[in-house]
Every structure is written in C-alpha cells, then in structure tokens.
Write an enzyme that holds these catalytic residues in place. Structure first.
Site, PDB file in Angstrom:
ATOM      1  N   HIS A   1       0.806  -1.223   0.000  1.00 38.14           N
ATOM      2  CA  HIS A   1       0.000   0.000   0.000  1.00 38.14           C
ATOM      3  C   HIS A   1       0.841   1.276   0.000  1.00 38.14           C
ATOM      4  O   HIS A   1       0.565   2.219   0.745  1.00 38.14           O
ATOM      5  CB  HIS A   1      -0.972   0.017   1.179  1.00 38.14           C
ATOM      6  CG  HIS A   1      -1.612  -1.306   1.451  1.00 38.14           C
ATOM      7  ND1 HIS A   1      -2.503  -1.894   0.575  1.00 38.14           N
ATOM      8  CD2 HIS A   1      -1.461  -2.181   2.473  1.00 38.14           C
ATOM      9  CE1 HIS A   1      -2.887  -3.061   1.063  1.00 38.14           C
ATOM     10  NE2 HIS A   1      -2.266  -3.259   2.206  1.00 38.14           N
ATOM     11  N   CYS A   2       1.869   1.294  -0.812  1.00 38.38           N
ATOM     12  CA  CYS A   2       2.779   2.457  -0.923  1.00 38.38           C
ATOM     13  C   CYS A   2       3.450   2.785   0.404  1.00 38.38           C
ATOM     14  O   CYS A   2       3.777   3.937   0.681  1.00 38.38           O
ATOM     15  CB  CYS A   2       2.042   3.683  -1.465  1.00 38.38           C
ATOM     16  SG  CYS A   2       1.372   3.421  -3.115  1.00 38.38           S
TER      17      CYS A   2
END
Length: 75
Positions: free
Chosen positions: A29-30
């Site tokens: 998720h980054c």
C-alpha cells in the site's frame, strides 16, 4: 484500515475474503519502508466510506474470523 493476521499471508486472506464477497486489498500500500520496519511482507487493507454501514463492518469482521477459523483447523 490495514491489518495482519498471524499465520495467514495477506494475499491468502484477501482471496478468501473475496470468496465471501468482501473486497479488500493486500500488499504494501505504498508503505514498503513501514512494512520492512515492522517485518511484514504485506498487510490487508479494508477501506470504508460514508456509504459503509455498521452492518458492512460487522460482515467483514465475521468474514475475517471465518478465515482465521479455517486456518486454525490446520494447527
């Protein structure tokens, strides 16, 4: 909300939740540096919005418990 369940890879959790009609995402998720610092390969992320009801949240919680119970039977 991101979470991690012991003994269940996040991609397995995501796939099994999808089979119950629960849409979540699995991955970093980054936030790969955070995941590395926590020693996690990935997490599961569930998103909520103004349209999400408490019944939706309860359904997801029950689905996560169901997946955990499936994995507990292999211990």
């Amino acid at each position: 909300m991101s979470f991690y369940a012991e003994r269940i890879h996040p991609h397995d959790m995501s796939d099994l939740l999808a089979k119950q009609g629960i849409c979540v995402r699995a991955g970093t998720h980054c936030a790969m540096p955070l995941h590395q610092a926590l020693g996690l390969a990935a997490t599961v992320r569930a998103s909520v919005g103004v349209y999400t009801s408490m019944a939706d949240v309860e359904r997801m919680i029950n689905a996560v418990r169901n997946v955990q119970e499936q994995f507990d039977c292999y211990e």
